[in-house]
Scaffold this active site. Structure first.
Site, PDB file in Angstrom:
ATOM      1  N   ALA A 193      10.373  10.388   4.514  1.00  0.00           N
ATOM      2  CA  ALA A 193       9.327   9.505   5.059  1.00  0.00           C
ATOM      3  C   ALA A 193       7.936  10.111   4.840  1.00  0.00           C
ATOM      4  O   ALA A 193       7.244   9.731   3.889  1.00  0.00           O
ATOM      5  CB  ALA A 193       9.597   9.234   6.528  1.00  0.00           C
ATOM      6  N   ARG A 194       7.552  11.046   5.677  1.00  0.00           N
ATOM      7  CA  ARG A 194       6.260  11.717   5.537  1.00  0.00           C
ATOM      8  C   ARG A 194       6.377  13.153   6.035  1.00  0.00           C
ATOM      9  O   ARG A 194       7.015  13.417   7.068  1.00  0.00           O
ATOM     10  CB  ARG A 194       5.179  10.997   6.347  1.00  0.00           C
ATOM     11  CG  ARG A 194       4.651   9.714   5.722  1.00  0.00           C
ATOM     12  CD  ARG A 194       3.859   9.967   4.440  1.00  0.00           C
ATOM     13  NE  ARG A 194       3.265   8.792   3.869  1.00  0.00           N
ATOM     14  CZ  ARG A 194       3.820   8.016   2.917  1.00  0.00           C
ATOM     15  NH1 ARG A 194       5.007   8.310   2.433  1.00  0.00           N
ATOM     16  NH2 ARG A 194       3.168   6.968   2.445  1.00  0.00           N
ATOM     17  N   ASP A 210      11.817  15.253   0.711  1.00  0.00           N
ATOM     18  CA  ASP A 210      11.059  14.626  -0.389  1.00  0.00           C
ATOM     19  C   ASP A 210       9.576  14.595  -0.040  1.00  0.00           C
ATOM     20  O   ASP A 210       8.769  14.118  -0.840  1.00  0.00           O
ATOM     21  CB  ASP A 210      11.593  13.200  -0.626  1.00  0.00           C
ATOM     22  CG  ASP A 210      10.961  12.517  -1.835  1.00  0.00           C
ATOM     23  OD1 ASP A 210      10.862  13.167  -2.900  1.00  0.00           O
ATOM     24  OD2 ASP A 210      10.563  11.345  -1.719  1.00  0.00           O
ATOM     25  N   GLU A 250       0.735  17.854  -0.026  1.00  0.00           N
ATOM     26  CA  GLU A 250       1.161  17.176  -1.256  1.00  0.00           C
ATOM     27  C   GLU A 250      -0.051  16.887  -2.117  1.00  0.00           C
ATOM     28  O   GLU A 250      -1.080  16.438  -1.576  1.00  0.00           O
ATOM     29  CB  GLU A 250       1.875  15.861  -0.926  1.00  0.00           C
ATOM     30  CG  GLU A 250       3.193  16.073  -0.229  1.00  0.00           C
ATOM     31  CD  GLU A 250       3.952  14.750  -0.034  1.00  0.00           C
ATOM     32  OE1 GLU A 250       3.528  13.729  -0.612  1.00  0.00           O
ATOM     33  OE2 GLU A 250       4.938  14.757   0.695  1.00  0.00           O
ATOM     34  N   HIS A 266       8.240  14.051  -3.659  1.00  0.00           N
ATOM     35  CA  HIS A 266       7.807  12.719  -3.182  1.00  0.00           C
ATOM     36  C   HIS A 266       8.064  11.636  -4.240  1.00  0.00           C
ATOM     37  O   HIS A 266       7.128  11.011  -4.754  1.00  0.00           O
ATOM     38  CB  HIS A 266       6.323  12.726  -2.781  1.00  0.00           C
ATOM     39  CG  HIS A 266       5.974  11.593  -1.859  1.00  0.00           C
ATOM     40  ND1 HIS A 266       5.149  11.711  -0.772  1.00  0.00           N
ATOM     41  CD2 HIS A 266       6.357  10.287  -1.859  1.00  0.00           C
ATOM     42  CE1 HIS A 266       5.025  10.560  -0.158  1.00  0.00           C
ATOM     43  NE2 HIS A 266       5.758   9.664  -0.800  1.00  0.00           N
ATOM     44  N   ILE A 267       9.351  11.434  -4.529  1.00  0.00           N
ATOM     45  CA  ILE A 267       9.708  10.450  -5.569  1.00  0.00           C
ATOM     46  C   ILE A 267      10.605   9.353  -5.010  1.00  0.00           C
ATOM     47  O   ILE A 267      11.347   8.706  -5.758  1.00  0.00           O
ATOM     48  CB  ILE A 267      10.394  11.128  -6.788  1.00  0.00           C
ATOM     49  CG1 ILE A 267      11.577  12.005  -6.352  1.00  0.00           C
ATOM     50  CG2 ILE A 267       9.373  11.937  -7.582  1.00  0.00           C
ATOM     51  CD1 ILE A 267      12.449  12.475  -7.506  1.00  0.00           C
ATOM     52  N   GLY A 268      10.530   9.147  -3.679  1.00  0.00           N
ATOM     53  CA  GLY A 268      11.403   8.152  -3.043  1.00  0.00           C
ATOM     54  C   GLY A 268      11.367   6.787  -3.724  1.00  0.00           C
ATOM     55  O   GLY A 268      12.401   6.160  -3.935  1.00  0.00           O
ATOM     56  N   SER A 269      10.184   6.325  -4.069  1.00  0.00           N
ATOM     57  CA  SER A 269      10.087   4.970  -4.644  1.00  0.00           C
ATOM     58  C   SER A 269       9.938   4.994  -6.160  1.00  0.00           C
ATOM     59  O   SER A 269       9.651   3.957  -6.771  1.00  0.00           O
ATOM     60  CB  SER A 269       8.904   4.230  -4.008  1.00  0.00           C
ATOM     61  OG  SER A 269       7.710   4.981  -4.131  1.00  0.00           O
TER      62      SER A 269
HETATM   63  C1  DGY Z   1       5.122   4.787   0.130  1.00  0.00           C
HETATM   64  O1  DGY Z   1       5.131   3.668  -0.379  1.00  0.00           O
HETATM   65  O2  DGY Z   1       4.672   4.980   1.251  1.00  0.00           O
HETATM   66  C2  DGY Z   1       5.668   5.906  -0.673  1.00  0.00           C
HETATM   67  O3  DGY Z   1       5.674   7.082   0.030  1.00  0.00           O
HETATM   68  C3  DGY Z   1       4.894   6.081  -1.962  1.00  0.00           C
HETATM   69  O4  DGY Z   1       3.556   6.125  -1.706  1.00  0.00           O
END
Ligand code: DGY
Length: 320
Positions: free
Chosen positions: A238-239, A263, A268, A286-289
């Site tokens: 998430a964050r 992630d 970052e 940070h490659i979730g999406s």
């Molecule tokens: C989001 O959409 O919040 C993802 O972390 C990519 O920025």
């Protein structure tokens, strides 16, 4: 009639940029460089709309300095912790995000983190890759089984619900905490916990899916981590701000947590160098999406919001 001037701050998918160039007088960033606050403010004088990512910060100070010309910030992200929504609203700037379209991709990464942390993926990859895999025995690289375990999910929004579904596919029991309980049809058998005090002790795995807000910053601190069962595994897609990283490190070093899958980081890009020597912390940048499908969908969703705004309609994902 002249087209609105749109600044797309980062390099987006080719399909997104082609559509934007068709419909807007667009300023692109082919080098994909990042911009300082001063550069964002300077650029705001030339544009009617900005399509930023979470890498551009619209905090109170920067927002106060934006040109009156900017009418809308159509984020290419679901998370909007890089935007001070109250100040943007006060400035009369519309803000949108891109929910829904990245839920599958992000839940896939959360599942990868969960599996990678449980089955020692970073350590195993390093052993084989470095040529140091020299023996095998039944006691070698033994990890934590996922099947049949209890997953606690904090934040049962869109991504949390997809994650719950994926976890059920692995035979896990799903428990969750959310601001409000989901209707039964959406719960799909997941057990609601009104309080983290009861959720954490039953979470063999804990996956974070809530937004970073002033209230959730530092959510997983030493006290909360200690409420997890010994040997638990923390997953954060998430964050970074949700986790107190020094407290996580202490829980890993003491052995209270068996592993973590991350992630997202407080810093970052870059991450936390203190985690580097701990191979039971499985990390991604940070490659979730970050899938081709989802990048197109996020870009199109942001453009849909802009199109609606400039056509005088209410953008579907308007936040303020
Ligand atoms: C989001 O959409 O919040 C993802 O972390 C990519 O920025």
């Amino acid at each position: 009639m002249s087209k609105p001037v749109l600044w797309i701050t980062r390099k987006l998918s080719a399909n997104t940029e082609a559509r934007a160039a068709r419909d807007y007088d667009v300023i692109l960033n082919p080098e994909d460089r990042t911009f300082s606050a001063d550069e964002i403010v300077a650029m705001s004088q030339k544009v009617d709309a900005i399509l930023p990512c979470h890498s551009e910060c619209f905090d109170a100070t920067t927002t106060a300095r934006l040109s009156d010309r900017v009418k809308i910030i159509a984020n290419h992200s679901v998370g909007v912790d890089h935007c001070d929504l109250a100040v943007l609203k006060a400035r009369g700037i519309v803000v949108t995000n891109t929910p829904d379209v990245l839920s599958d991709a992000t839940a896939e990464i959360a599942m990868l983190l969960l599996l990678g942390a449980a089955r020692r993926a970073a350590e195993g990859d390093m052993l084989v890759r470095s040529g140091n895999w020299t023996s095998w025995s039944p006691s070698f690289m033994v990890g934590t089984q996922v099947t049949g375990k209890r997953i606690g999910i904090i934040g049962m929004g869109r991504v949390g619900q997809v994650m719950a579904k994926r976890c059920r596919g692995f035979g896990m029991e799903v428990y969750y905490h959310n601001r409000s309980r989901l209707p039964e049809g959406l719960e799909q058998g997941a057990i609601y916990h009104e309080s983290l005090d009861t959720l954490l002790p039953v979470s063999d795995f804990l996956s974070l899916h809530c937004p970073a807000t002033p209230e959730s910053t530092g959510l997983m601190n030493a006290a909360r981590l200690s409420q997890l069962p010994k040997g638990a595994i923390l997953v954060n897609s998430a964050r970074g701000a949700l986790v107190v990283e020094d407290d996580l490190l202490a829980a890993i070093e003491s052995g209270h947590l068996a592993a973590a899958g991350l992630d997202c980081f407080v810093t970052e890009p870059g991450g936390n160098p203190k985690f580097a020597s701990h191979y039971n912390i499985f990390m991604l940048p940070h490659i979730g999406s970050a899938t081709r499908e989802t990048r197109d969908a996020m870009g199109f969703r942001a453009l849909d919001n802009l199109d609606a705004f400039f056509a005088g309609r209410e953008p579907r994902d308007r936040l303020v």
